[in-house]
Design a protein around this motif. Structure first.
Motif, PDB file in Angstrom:
ATOM      1  N   PRO A  73      46.461  36.511  31.608  1.00 53.72           N
ATOM      2  CA  PRO A  73      45.639  37.655  32.010  1.00 53.72           C
ATOM      3  C   PRO A  73      46.471  38.912  32.251  1.00 53.72           C
ATOM      4  CG  PRO A  73      45.909  36.130  33.854  1.00 53.72           C
ATOM      5  CD  PRO A  73      46.515  35.460  32.646  1.00 53.72           C
ATOM      6  N   GLY A  74      45.911  40.061  31.927  1.00 48.81           N
ATOM      7  CA  GLY A  74      46.560  41.331  32.217  1.00 48.81           C
ATOM      8  C   GLY A  74      46.233  41.782  33.628  1.00 48.81           C
ATOM      9  N   LEU A  75      47.228  41.832  34.490  1.00 44.07           N
ATOM     10  CA  LEU A  75      47.014  42.154  35.899  1.00 44.07           C
ATOM     11  C   LEU A  75      47.985  43.239  36.345  1.00 44.07           C
ATOM     12  CD1 LEU A  75      46.869  38.441  37.144  1.00 44.07           C
ATOM     13  CD2 LEU A  75      44.900  39.955  36.804  1.00 44.07           C
ATOM     14  N   TYR A  76      47.597  43.958  37.399  1.00 47.86           N
ATOM     15  CA  TYR A  76      48.476  44.954  38.006  1.00 47.86           C
ATOM     16  C   TYR A  76      49.277  44.280  39.123  1.00 47.86           C
ATOM     17  CZ  TYR A  76      45.434  48.342  35.662  1.00 47.86           C
ATOM     18  OH  TYR A  76      44.720  49.055  34.734  1.00 47.86           O
ATOM     19  N   PRO A  77      50.575  44.061  38.945  1.00 47.44           N
ATOM     20  CA  PRO A  77      51.337  43.309  39.952  1.00 47.44           C
ATOM     21  C   PRO A  77      51.451  44.005  41.297  1.00 47.44           C
ATOM     22  CG  PRO A  77      52.801  44.189  38.245  1.00 47.44           C
ATOM     23  CD  PRO A  77      51.399  44.392  37.762  1.00 47.44           C
ATOM     24  N   SER A  78      51.364  45.333  41.311  1.00 47.41           N
ATOM     25  CA  SER A  78      51.516  46.053  42.576  1.00 47.41           C
ATOM     26  C   SER A  78      50.227  46.095  43.392  1.00 47.41           C
ATOM     27  CB  SER A  78      52.002  47.484  42.319  1.00 47.41           C
ATOM     28  OG  SER A  78      51.047  48.195  41.544  1.00 47.41           O
ATOM     29  N   LEU A  79      49.113  45.668  42.798  1.00 49.72           N
ATOM     30  CA  LEU A  79      47.836  45.671  43.512  1.00 49.72           C
ATOM     31  C   LEU A  79      47.520  44.277  44.041  1.00 49.72           C
ATOM     32  CD1 LEU A  79      45.550  47.845  41.176  1.00 49.72           C
ATOM     33  CD2 LEU A  79      46.929  48.576  43.145  1.00 49.72           C
ATOM     34  N   THR A  80      46.670  44.222  45.046  1.00 46.85           N
ATOM     35  CA  THR A  80      46.215  42.931  45.553  1.00 46.85           C
ATOM     36  C   THR A  80      45.215  42.320  44.566  1.00 46.85           C
ATOM     37  OG1 THR A  80      44.308  43.856  46.729  1.00 46.85           O
ATOM     38  CG2 THR A  80      46.432  43.797  47.905  1.00 46.85           C
ATOM     39  N   ALA A  81      44.897  41.062  44.795  1.00 45.97           N
ATOM     40  CA  ALA A  81      43.904  40.395  43.950  1.00 45.97           C
ATOM     41  C   ALA A  81      42.575  41.126  44.022  1.00 45.97           C
ATOM     42  CB  ALA A  81      43.740  38.945  44.395  1.00 45.97           C
ATOM     43  N   ARG A  82      42.162  41.494  45.225  1.00 44.10           N
ATOM     44  CA  ARG A  82      40.880  42.188  45.397  1.00 44.10           C
ATOM     45  C   ARG A  82      40.884  43.541  44.685  1.00 44.10           C
ATOM     46  NH1 ARG A  82      37.499  40.973  49.330  1.00 44.10           N
ATOM     47  NH2 ARG A  82      39.186  40.209  50.692  1.00 44.10           N
ATOM     48  N   LYS A  83      41.989  44.285  44.795  1.00 43.50           N
ATOM     49  CA  LYS A  83      42.042  45.606  44.171  1.00 43.50           C
ATOM     50  C   LYS A  83      42.126  45.506  42.653  1.00 43.50           C
ATOM     51  CE  LYS A  83      43.790  48.235  48.115  1.00 43.50           C
ATOM     52  NZ  LYS A  83      44.910  49.070  48.651  1.00 43.50           N
ATOM     53  N   ASN A  84      42.744  44.449  42.133  1.00 47.90           N
ATOM     54  CA  ASN A  84      42.734  44.226  40.691  1.00 47.90           C
ATOM     55  C   ASN A  84      41.300  44.091  40.189  1.00 47.90           C
ATOM     56  OD1 ASN A  84      45.202  43.601  38.754  1.00 47.90           O
ATOM     57  ND2 ASN A  84      45.871  43.133  40.850  1.00 47.90           N
ATOM     58  N   LEU A  85      40.510  43.300  40.893  1.00 50.79           N
ATOM     59  CA  LEU A  85      39.125  43.104  40.467  1.00 50.79           C
ATOM     60  C   LEU A  85      38.296  44.369  40.675  1.00 50.79           C
ATOM     61  CD1 LEU A  85      38.409  39.468  41.734  1.00 50.79           C
ATOM     62  CD2 LEU A  85      39.244  40.244  39.504  1.00 50.79           C
TER      63      LEU A  85
END
Length: 307
Positions: free
Chosen positions: A84-96
């Motif tokens: 999955p493409g995710l933003y590592p600097s963001l939290t799980a909640r903020k990614n969603l």
């Protein structure tokens, strides 16, 4: 009216320069099922998943998704390829929340807490993704896909990095989705995942479909397999195995009560009947390699040899 398949491919070909990634494949995947996609490295699995997600377009052939020709980014389809493409600097909640915003939805009403709970990440919802394990990232990727309420879910190695409890949890999520009508296509090198989740599977080799259909068609009834046989009386079991038609003793595996025998299923059934009549308890009888893995190896090796 007959329900159209979730996926229908006819003569789909995709090339990258001189490399033929997909070579005129035909494929049908029914709606509301979990369909496995397996094959050796370079077989074309990732390319096919990318086409389904709209990340690339076929050079030739026709590909329909959810009853409509695939043209550009498909609606009702979600998932990931190569992780999955995710933003590592963001939290799980903020990614969603960022994903919900990209889809034009209000993050406050997008169901973020619900999907985090569904994949078992509630306790780490406000932790930064850079500290997540591979398995946690896979689960967050699944949550991101579920956020869009897809009718077709496309997943590449969803069990990567999952511990046994995490795998069981993800299997439960996928099984429930299929029961509720979502079609799931998953690529995996883990035959146990395919056998546990999928009623049907497609085997790719060198860009071609070498098998597609129910896993029951890949049963060992017409193919000899090696089986571990553990009994209460190994000496008597060996004697009966030597006398039984169609049974070949391959090896003792180093323990006193285990034999490895090679046989077709009907011959194995007859041996078990003889053991029971002789009052020999069968404590274990299992293939050393699963029927799906055996079929996979046979079909892909045959395809490689014909190139």
């Amino acid at each position: 009216m007959e329900t159209p398949p979730a996926i229908r491919a006819r003569g789909v070909t995709k090339c990258f320069g001189e490399v033929i990634a997909l070579d005129g494949i035909d494929l049908d995947v029914a709606q509301g099922q979990i369909h496995g996609l397996v094959g050796p490295n370079g077989a074309g699995k990732t390319t096919l998943l990318g086409l389904l997600l709209g990340l690339a377009v076929a050079d030739e052939g026709r590909l329909e998704v959810l009853g409509a020709p695939l043209d550009g980014t498909p609606g009702g389809v979600a998932g990931f390829v190569d992780g999955p493409g995710l933003y590592p600097s963001l939290t799980a909640r903020k990614n969603l929340a960022a994903l919900a915003t990209l889809h034009g939805r209000d993050a406050r009403t997008a169901g973020i807490d619900e999907v985090l709970a569904e994949v078992g990440l509630t306790d780490v919802a406000d932790d930064r993704v850079r500290g997540f394990s591979l398995g946690m990232r896979q689960r967050l990727g699944l949550a991101a896909a579920l956020l869009t309420n897809p009718r077709l879910l496309v997943l590449d190695e969803p069990s990567n990095g999952l511990d046994p409890a995490g795998k069981k949890h993800v299997h439960g999520v996928l099984t429930k989705l299929a029961a509720d009508g979502t079609t799931v296509v998953l690529s995996s090198h883990r035959m146990d995942d395919i056998e546990a989740l999928c009623a049907e599977a497609t085997i790719l080799a060198t860009g071609r479909v070498v098998f597609s259909g129910p896993l029951s068609k890949l049963s060992a009834e017409n193919r000899e397999l090696d089986y571990r046989l553990r009994t209460s009386a190994p000496g008597e079991a060996r004697r009966l195995a030597l006398d039984a038609p169609g049974i070949h003793i391959v090896d003792d595996v180093g323990t006193q009560d285990v034999l490895v025998v090679r046989a077709h299923v009907p011959a194995l059934d007859e041996l078990v009947t003889r053991l029971v009549r002789a009052e020999v308890a069968v404590r274990e009888l299992a293939p050393t390699v699963s029927p799906l893995e055996a079929a996979f190896l046979a079909l892909t090796e045959q395809q490689e040899s014909t190139r």
